[in-house]
Design a protein around this motif. Structure first.
Motif, PDB file in Angstrom:
ATOM      1  N   ARG A 262       0.825  -1.204   0.000  1.00 52.59           N
ATOM      2  CA  ARG A 262       0.000   0.000   0.000  1.00 52.59           C
ATOM      3  C   ARG A 262       0.861   1.256   0.000  1.00 52.59           C
ATOM      4  NH1 ARG A 262      -3.817  -2.822  -2.097  1.00 52.59           N
ATOM      5  NH2 ARG A 262      -5.133  -4.034  -0.666  1.00 52.59           N
ATOM      6  N   ASP A 263       2.155   1.061  -0.413  1.00 55.44           N
ATOM      7  CA  ASP A 263       3.045   2.204  -0.561  1.00 55.44           C
ATOM      8  C   ASP A 263       3.567   2.208  -1.993  1.00 55.44           C
ATOM      9  OD1 ASP A 263       4.970   0.213  -0.718  1.00 55.44           O
ATOM     10  OD2 ASP A 263       5.753   0.539   1.293  1.00 55.44           O
ATOM     11  N   ARG A 264       4.579   3.000  -2.276  1.00 53.22           N
ATOM     12  CA  ARG A 264       5.098   3.110  -3.643  1.00 53.22           C
ATOM     13  C   ARG A 264       6.381   2.305  -3.831  1.00 53.22           C
ATOM     14  NH1 ARG A 264       1.001   4.429  -6.359  1.00 53.22           N
ATOM     15  NH2 ARG A 264       2.343   5.143  -8.080  1.00 53.22           N
ATOM     16  N   GLY A 265       6.647   1.378  -2.922  1.00 49.83           N
ATOM     17  CA  GLY A 265       7.863   0.575  -3.010  1.00 49.83           C
ATOM     18  C   GLY A 265       7.673  -0.685  -3.830  1.00 49.83           C
ATOM     19  N   ASN A 266       8.636  -1.608  -3.709  1.00 50.75           N
ATOM     20  CA  ASN A 266       8.561  -2.891  -4.409  1.00 50.75           C
ATOM     21  C   ASN A 266       9.226  -3.964  -3.562  1.00 50.75           C
ATOM     22  OD1 ASN A 266      11.327  -1.707  -5.423  1.00 50.75           O
ATOM     23  ND2 ASN A 266      11.398  -3.885  -5.943  1.00 50.75           N
ATOM     24  N   THR A 335      28.611 -13.209  -7.917  1.00 45.73           N
ATOM     25  CA  THR A 335      28.542 -14.064  -6.726  1.00 45.73           C
ATOM     26  C   THR A 335      27.199 -13.892  -6.024  1.00 45.73           C
ATOM     27  OG1 THR A 335      29.553 -12.329  -5.353  1.00 45.73           O
ATOM     28  CG2 THR A 335      31.030 -13.977  -6.319  1.00 45.73           C
ATOM     29  N   ARG A 336      26.509 -12.780  -6.319  1.00 47.35           N
ATOM     30  CA  ARG A 336      25.202 -12.506  -5.728  1.00 47.35           C
ATOM     31  C   ARG A 336      24.250 -12.022  -6.816  1.00 47.35           C
ATOM     32  NH1 ARG A 336      28.702 -11.164  -1.625  1.00 47.35           N
ATOM     33  NH2 ARG A 336      28.061 -11.753   0.491  1.00 47.35           N
ATOM     34  N   VAL A 337      22.970 -12.315  -6.608  1.00 50.36           N
ATOM     35  CA  VAL A 337      21.929 -11.920  -7.560  1.00 50.36           C
ATOM     36  C   VAL A 337      20.748 -11.380  -6.773  1.00 50.36           C
ATOM     37  CG1 VAL A 337      20.327 -12.732  -9.331  1.00 50.36           C
ATOM     38  CG2 VAL A 337      22.653 -13.622  -9.266  1.00 50.36           C
ATOM     39  N   ARG A 338      20.098 -10.379  -7.367  1.00 51.67           N
ATOM     40  CA  ARG A 338      18.906  -9.802  -6.738  1.00 51.67           C
ATOM     41  C   ARG A 338      17.805  -9.688  -7.782  1.00 51.67           C
ATOM     42  NH1 ARG A 338      17.804  -4.809  -2.797  1.00 51.67           N
ATOM     43  NH2 ARG A 338      15.937  -3.942  -3.780  1.00 51.67           N
ATOM     44  N   ILE A 339      16.613 -10.196  -7.407  1.00 53.09           N
ATOM     45  CA  ILE A 339      15.443  -9.991  -8.254  1.00 53.09           C
ATOM     46  C   ILE A 339      14.517  -8.995  -7.573  1.00 53.09           C
ATOM     47  CG2 ILE A 339      14.183 -11.997  -7.321  1.00 53.09           C
ATOM     48  CD1 ILE A 339      13.005 -12.331 -10.181  1.00 53.09           C
ATOM     49  N   ASP A 340      14.091  -7.997  -8.304  1.00 51.63           N
ATOM     50  CA  ASP A 340      13.101  -7.021  -7.848  1.00 51.63           C
ATOM     51  C   ASP A 340      11.804  -7.274  -8.585  1.00 51.63           C
ATOM     52  OD1 ASP A 340      14.309  -4.521  -6.124  1.00 51.63           O
ATOM     53  OD2 ASP A 340      15.845  -5.480  -7.353  1.00 51.63           O
ATOM     54  N   ILE A 341      10.691  -7.363  -7.845  1.00 48.61           N
ATOM     55  CA  ILE A 341       9.388  -7.479  -8.479  1.00 48.61           C
ATOM     56  C   ILE A 341       8.589  -6.210  -8.216  1.00 48.61           C
ATOM     57  CG2 ILE A 341       9.413  -9.998  -8.344  1.00 48.61           C
ATOM     58  CD1 ILE A 341       7.367  -9.734  -6.016  1.00 48.61           C
ATOM     59  N   PHE A 342       7.726  -5.871  -9.153  1.00 50.50           N
ATOM     60  CA  PHE A 342       7.003  -4.603  -9.078  1.00 50.50           C
ATOM     61  C   PHE A 342       5.516  -4.839  -9.287  1.00 50.50           C
ATOM     62  CE2 PHE A 342      11.267  -3.915 -10.606  1.00 50.50           C
ATOM     63  CZ  PHE A 342      11.733  -2.852  -9.863  1.00 50.50           C
ATOM     64  N   PRO A 343       4.667  -4.264  -8.431  1.00 47.02           N
ATOM     65  CA  PRO A 343       5.049  -3.683  -7.144  1.00 47.02           C
ATOM     66  C   PRO A 343       5.121  -4.726  -6.027  1.00 47.02           C
ATOM     67  CG  PRO A 343       2.724  -3.315  -7.527  1.00 47.02           C
ATOM     68  CD  PRO A 343       3.236  -4.043  -8.743  1.00 47.02           C
ATOM     69  N   ASP A 344       4.363  -5.830  -6.191  1.00 48.69           N
ATOM     70  CA  ASP A 344       4.307  -6.882  -5.182  1.00 48.69           C
ATOM     71  C   ASP A 344       3.823  -8.152  -5.868  1.00 48.69           C
ATOM     72  OD1 ASP A 344       1.555  -6.566  -5.568  1.00 48.69           O
ATOM     73  OD2 ASP A 344       1.290  -5.352  -3.780  1.00 48.69           O
ATOM     74  N   GLY A 345       3.383  -9.123  -5.094  1.00 48.38           N
ATOM     75  CA  GLY A 345       2.890 -10.369  -5.681  1.00 48.38           C
ATOM     76  C   GLY A 345       3.851 -11.504  -5.440  1.00 48.38           C
TER      77      GLY A 345
END
Length: 373
Positions: A262-266, A335-345
């Motif tokens: 319920r904010d503008r983040g992810n 050596t590291r990986v990051r997945i970002d999903i938008f906005p949620d789920g």
């Protein structure tokens, strides 16, 4: 938290009096349960032998989810319990009716993924007056696929992970482990007899570098190959570790799903690969996530302990219940990986296909040797 600081439960629980059978279950927030369960059946774990399973089968120890209790379920051997339960031990004669101090029952457990054990939970849920007086756990490391006879051979060296310790009925009995070794099998002992509902073995996977070298290209993020989740923004509905479990998701809660933002983040997950690797292809699967899959996703990497994240897959639209495949323009070292999903789920699986670098393979082989592999 040290092992001494972990709450200890001893003695009988109250007899079941109706209602929620877990209402009086005794447990605690153990400091190691965020790690992978090395005894997860999905990774290939199994209870390969037990000296006795008269009342309830040994395989119940590794069932996913909490033990189920039906107060009216009885069989021809007595109350049906969702756990491993042995018969009551007796002494040698009327003059000596009690078992000796050394009498105990045991079960041999093959870890699904060999590794370093950081914590163990032996849960006696619903075993209120028929739990063991004490438990102990030992571990060993043997190559290949040893038989129960191989494991019980007199020349096999066993390392004590949990010394003989009194436990409680209808309780999650947790133990921190401090043994910097790679193990493949456990021997769970209950003194002198009784029942244990569930076994969980939390730790860090240590893959066989020779096997990964023979494979060449493999899933660099997979739990069984040494990948792990370092952190995640949200674990409300299901754990982020689900995204690197073996196989495709079979139902909605077999993936990773966050609460509604319920904010503008992810939301995001960060992973550590087994060692430095080169990623060549990516799969982002939203299987069984239909009205709640992530809308978009991006992928970033980092090589080494410091530095920022470098985006390798820009924000891309995801479809519900779909396996999305991406071939990278060139191999990417990380050596590291990051997945970002938008906005949620959520997503169900992340697969990173590639191979170890020469430096990564050497580091993995060195750690394997240090841990006795």
């Amino acid at each position: 938290m040290t092992d001494a600081a972990i709450p200890r439960f001893t003695g009988d629980a109250r007899p079941y009096a109706g209602g929620d059978p877990y209402a009086d279950h005794r447990t605690a927030d153990f400091p190691f349960t965020h790690l992978v369960d090395l005894a997860d059946r999905r990774l290939g774990a199994g209870v390969v032998a037990a000296n006795d399973e008269f009342f309830a089968e040994r395989e119940n120890l590794l069932k996913p989810g909490p033990a189920v209790f039906d107060p009216e379920h009885f069989g021809h051997k007595g109350k049906v319990m969702d756990g491993w339960e042995t018969r009551r031990r007796r002494g040698v004669s009327a003059a000596e009716p009690h078992p000796t101090a050394d009498d105990h029952d045991w079960a041999l457990v093959r870890l699904g993924a060999p590794g370093v054990v950081r914590g163990i939970v032996l849960d006696t849920a619903h075993f209120r007056g028929n739990y063991p007086q004490a438990v102990s756990v030992e571990a060993t490391s043997l190559p290949g696929s040893p038989s129960p006879e191989d494991l019980l051979a007199p020349d096999v060296k066993w390392t004590t992970l949990v010394p003989r310790t009194a436990v409680g009925g209808h309780a999650a009995n947790g133990f921190a482990v401090d043994a910097e070794q790679r193990f493949t099998h456990l021997r769970v002992n209950q003194h002198p007899d009784g029942g244990i509902a569930r076994l969980r073995v939390y730790g860090e996977v240590v893959p066989d570098p020779a096997w990964l070298g023979a494979l060449g290209t493999f899933d660099l993020a997979a739990l069984e190959n040494g990948g792990r989740v370092e952190d995640a923004s949200d674990r409300f509905y299901s754990p982020a570790t689900n995204t690197i479990q073996p196989g495709r998701s079979r139902k909605m809660d077999d993936g990773w799903e966050t609460r509604r933002r319920r904010d503008r983040g992810n939301d995001w997950i960060s992973y550590r690969l087994a060692a430095q690797s080169e990623i060549r292809a990516v799969e982002i699967d939203t299987a069984y996530l239909k009205g709640n899959s992530a809308g978009w996703a991006s992928l970033s990497v980092r090589d080494g302990e410091g530095g920022g994240w470098t985006e390798i897959l820009p924000r891309t639209r995801l479809q519900p219940d779909t396996d999305h495949r991406f071939v990278l323009d060139a191999p990417v070292r990380a050596t590291r990986v990051r997945i970002d999903i938008f906005p949620d789920g959520g997503i169900s699986r992340l697969r990173l296909h590639g191979s170890l670098t020469q430096e990564g393979a050497a580091a993995l082989a060195a750690r394997h040797r240090e841990l006795g592999g």
